[in-house]
Enzyme design. Structure first.
Site, PDB file in Angstrom:
ATOM      1  N   THR A  49      -1.160 -58.642 -82.120  1.00 37.42           N
ATOM      2  CA  THR A  49      -0.306 -58.034 -82.830  1.00 37.42           C
ATOM      3  C   THR A  49       0.448 -59.320 -83.577  1.00 37.42           C
ATOM      4  O   THR A  49       0.762 -58.807 -84.995  1.00 37.42           O
ATOM      5  CB  THR A  49       0.874 -57.885 -81.959  1.00 37.42           C
ATOM      6  OG1 THR A  49       0.384 -56.878 -81.079  1.00 37.42           O
ATOM      7  CG2 THR A  49       2.218 -57.377 -82.573  1.00 37.42           C
ATOM      8  N   THR A  50       0.320 -60.659 -83.392  1.00 32.31           N
ATOM      9  CA  THR A  50       0.806 -61.488 -84.107  1.00 32.31           C
ATOM     10  C   THR A  50      -0.136 -61.836 -85.355  1.00 32.31           C
ATOM     11  O   THR A  50       0.446 -62.186 -86.549  1.00 32.31           O
ATOM     12  CB  THR A  50       0.674 -62.784 -83.349  1.00 32.31           C
ATOM     13  OG1 THR A  50       1.507 -62.749 -82.259  1.00 32.31           O
ATOM     14  CG2 THR A  50       1.200 -64.114 -84.215  1.00 32.31           C
ATOM     15  N   TYR A  86      -5.191 -54.998 -73.223  1.00 31.90           N
ATOM     16  CA  TYR A  86      -4.053 -55.333 -73.872  1.00 31.90           C
ATOM     17  C   TYR A  86      -2.904 -54.184 -73.543  1.00 31.90           C
ATOM     18  O   TYR A  86      -2.973 -53.373 -74.342  1.00 31.90           O
ATOM     19  CB  TYR A  86      -4.171 -55.752 -75.395  1.00 31.90           C
ATOM     20  CG  TYR A  86      -3.015 -56.310 -75.946  1.00 31.90           C
ATOM     21  CD1 TYR A  86      -1.947 -56.704 -75.669  1.00 31.90           C
ATOM     22  CD2 TYR A  86      -3.393 -56.311 -77.489  1.00 31.90           C
ATOM     23  CE1 TYR A  86      -0.600 -57.072 -76.296  1.00 31.90           C
ATOM     24  CE2 TYR A  86      -2.226 -56.669 -78.325  1.00 31.90           C
ATOM     25  CZ  TYR A  86      -1.049 -57.586 -77.771  1.00 31.90           C
ATOM     26  OH  TYR A  86       0.076 -57.934 -78.498  1.00 31.90           O
ATOM     27  N   LYS A 115      -3.901 -58.745 -70.633  1.00 36.27           N
ATOM     28  CA  LYS A 115      -2.652 -59.316 -71.595  1.00 36.27           C
ATOM     29  C   LYS A 115      -1.611 -58.534 -71.123  1.00 36.27           C
ATOM     30  O   LYS A 115      -1.471 -57.500 -71.697  1.00 36.27           O
ATOM     31  CB  LYS A 115      -3.047 -59.521 -72.820  1.00 36.27           C
ATOM     32  CG  LYS A 115      -2.059 -60.105 -73.610  1.00 36.27           C
ATOM     33  CD  LYS A 115      -2.400 -60.091 -75.364  1.00 36.27           C
ATOM     34  CE  LYS A 115      -1.427 -60.919 -76.034  1.00 36.27           C
ATOM     35  NZ  LYS A 115      -0.257 -60.235 -76.465  1.00 36.27           N
ATOM     36  N   GLY A 168       2.256 -62.124 -71.412  1.00 35.31           N
ATOM     37  CA  GLY A 168       2.461 -61.672 -72.932  1.00 35.31           C
ATOM     38  C   GLY A 168       3.972 -61.898 -73.618  1.00 35.31           C
ATOM     39  O   GLY A 168       4.011 -61.752 -74.774  1.00 35.31           O
ATOM     40  N   ASP A 214       6.580 -64.480 -74.215  1.00 37.27           N
ATOM     41  CA  ASP A 214       6.855 -65.598 -74.169  1.00 37.27           C
ATOM     42  C   ASP A 214       8.167 -66.185 -73.677  1.00 37.27           C
ATOM     43  O   ASP A 214       8.227 -67.357 -73.012  1.00 37.27           O
ATOM     44  CB  ASP A 214       6.771 -66.656 -75.626  1.00 37.27           C
ATOM     45  CG  ASP A 214       5.354 -66.034 -76.178  1.00 37.27           C
ATOM     46  OD1 ASP A 214       4.543 -65.033 -75.735  1.00 37.27           O
ATOM     47  OD2 ASP A 214       4.931 -66.666 -77.504  1.00 37.27           O
ATOM     48  N   GLU A 215       9.068 -65.479 -74.108  1.00 36.13           N
ATOM     49  CA  GLU A 215      10.376 -65.711 -73.499  1.00 36.13           C
ATOM     50  C   GLU A 215      10.602 -65.749 -71.759  1.00 36.13           C
ATOM     51  O   GLU A 215      11.337 -66.421 -71.373  1.00 36.13           O
ATOM     52  CB  GLU A 215      11.472 -64.817 -74.117  1.00 36.13           C
ATOM     53  CG  GLU A 215      11.655 -65.032 -75.668  1.00 36.13           C
ATOM     54  CD  GLU A 215      10.547 -63.881 -76.463  1.00 36.13           C
ATOM     55  OE1 GLU A 215      11.098 -63.745 -77.391  1.00 36.13           O
ATOM     56  OE2 GLU A 215       9.810 -63.473 -75.610  1.00 36.13           O
ATOM     57  N   SER A 234       2.491 -65.766 -79.395  1.00 38.09           N
ATOM     58  CA  SER A 234       2.506 -66.151 -80.649  1.00 38.09           C
ATOM     59  C   SER A 234       3.175 -67.702 -80.825  1.00 38.09           C
ATOM     60  O   SER A 234       2.968 -68.544 -81.503  1.00 38.09           O
ATOM     61  CB  SER A 234       3.434 -65.246 -81.680  1.00 38.09           C
ATOM     62  OG  SER A 234       4.765 -65.099 -81.131  1.00 38.09           O
TER      63      SER A 234
END
Length: 254
Positions: A50-51, A142, A172, A197, A199-200, A216
């Site tokens: 995606t990134t 994914y 993922k 997946g 990140d936050e 990302s």
């Protein structure tokens, strides 16, 4: 050639560098590899996801990027995972076969999201066809329902999947459903790699038992997130929380 090391820790979901006229810029991939390894301490990459806007690229562009990452990452990166997901099954199979041929460490695929699979069996059948084109390397699912709209629970998907897809290695997991993720950990962590997946929410996922993470922000906040992983491993939760908050502040500023 599949890596003998188990995929764990941080994996950077790579961006796709472009020239001012909109062509992919392969010339900077070597510098990109060195930056991740030397400056961020990240030695795994997830290419054409995606990134990297993989689904917006042509098949040829995706192949060129995959080749460049495998070539430039040789003897520097531990894992080069190539995302081969596509709406077209033949295209996904072609990309999977290519990734195996060039020596990728593994491949990953998303669920088709235009005509969506509505049950586990249909999704597994699709993934099995893709994975069969790369029988010598690990396959990762994914899971990203906010974008695909496919909300089949991963814990359900993992049950018995190894019999259907012998190369299946892990997930993922790009969703905030930590109950589903926790059930995956409870029932499947010994068998599969469970990579978070979002990140936050990395620290929350670590507390649930994540094997590692793909995202990302590890392109530019890899060093800080590695320090958080180290603090968590030492059971210094207060320090791990400080790094998570620091990362969140950086994300809000970017």
């Amino acid at each position: 050639m599949a890596s003998l090391k188990r995929l764990q820790g941080l994996t950077a979901a790579t961006i796709t560098p472009m020239t001012p006229d909109g062509e992919i810029n392969l010339s900077v991939i070597g510098q990109y590899v060195d930056y991740l390894v030397k400056e961020q301490g990240v030695k795994n990459v997830f290419v054409n996801g995606t990134t990297g806007e993989g689904l917006a690229l042509s098949t040829q562009e995706r192949k060129q990027l995959a080749e460049e990452w495998v070539t430039k990452g040789k003897n520097k990166l531990d894992h080069v995972i190539i995302h081969v997901g596509a709406l077209s099954l033949p295209e996904a199979k072609e990309l999977a076969k290519h990734a195996a041929a060039i020596g990728a460490s593994g491949i990953a695929g998303i669920a088709p999201f235009f005509f969506k699979p509505t049950n586990k069996d249909t999704l597994v059948a699709f993934l099995r066809e893709v994975a069969s084109e790369a029988p010598g390397i690990p396959f990762y699912y994914y899971h990203i329902p906010p974008l695909t709209g496919v909300k089949i629970r991963v814990e359900e998907l993992l049950d018995g999947i190894k019999e259907q897809i012998p190369t299946f290695q892990g997930v993922k997991f790009s969703d905030t459903d930590l109950l589903d993720f926790a059930q995956c950990v409870k029932n499947h962590k010994e068998q599969f790699v469970l990579l978070y997946g979002v990140d936050e929410h990395l620290l929350s996922a670590l507390a649930m038992g994540a094997s590692g993470a793909v995202g990302s922000t590890y392109n530019y906040l890899g060093k800080k997130n590695n320090l958080m992983l180290e603090a968590f491993a030492k059971q210094d939760l207060a320090l791990a929380q400080q790094y998570q908050v620091l990362v969140l502040h950086r994300l809000k500023q970017s």
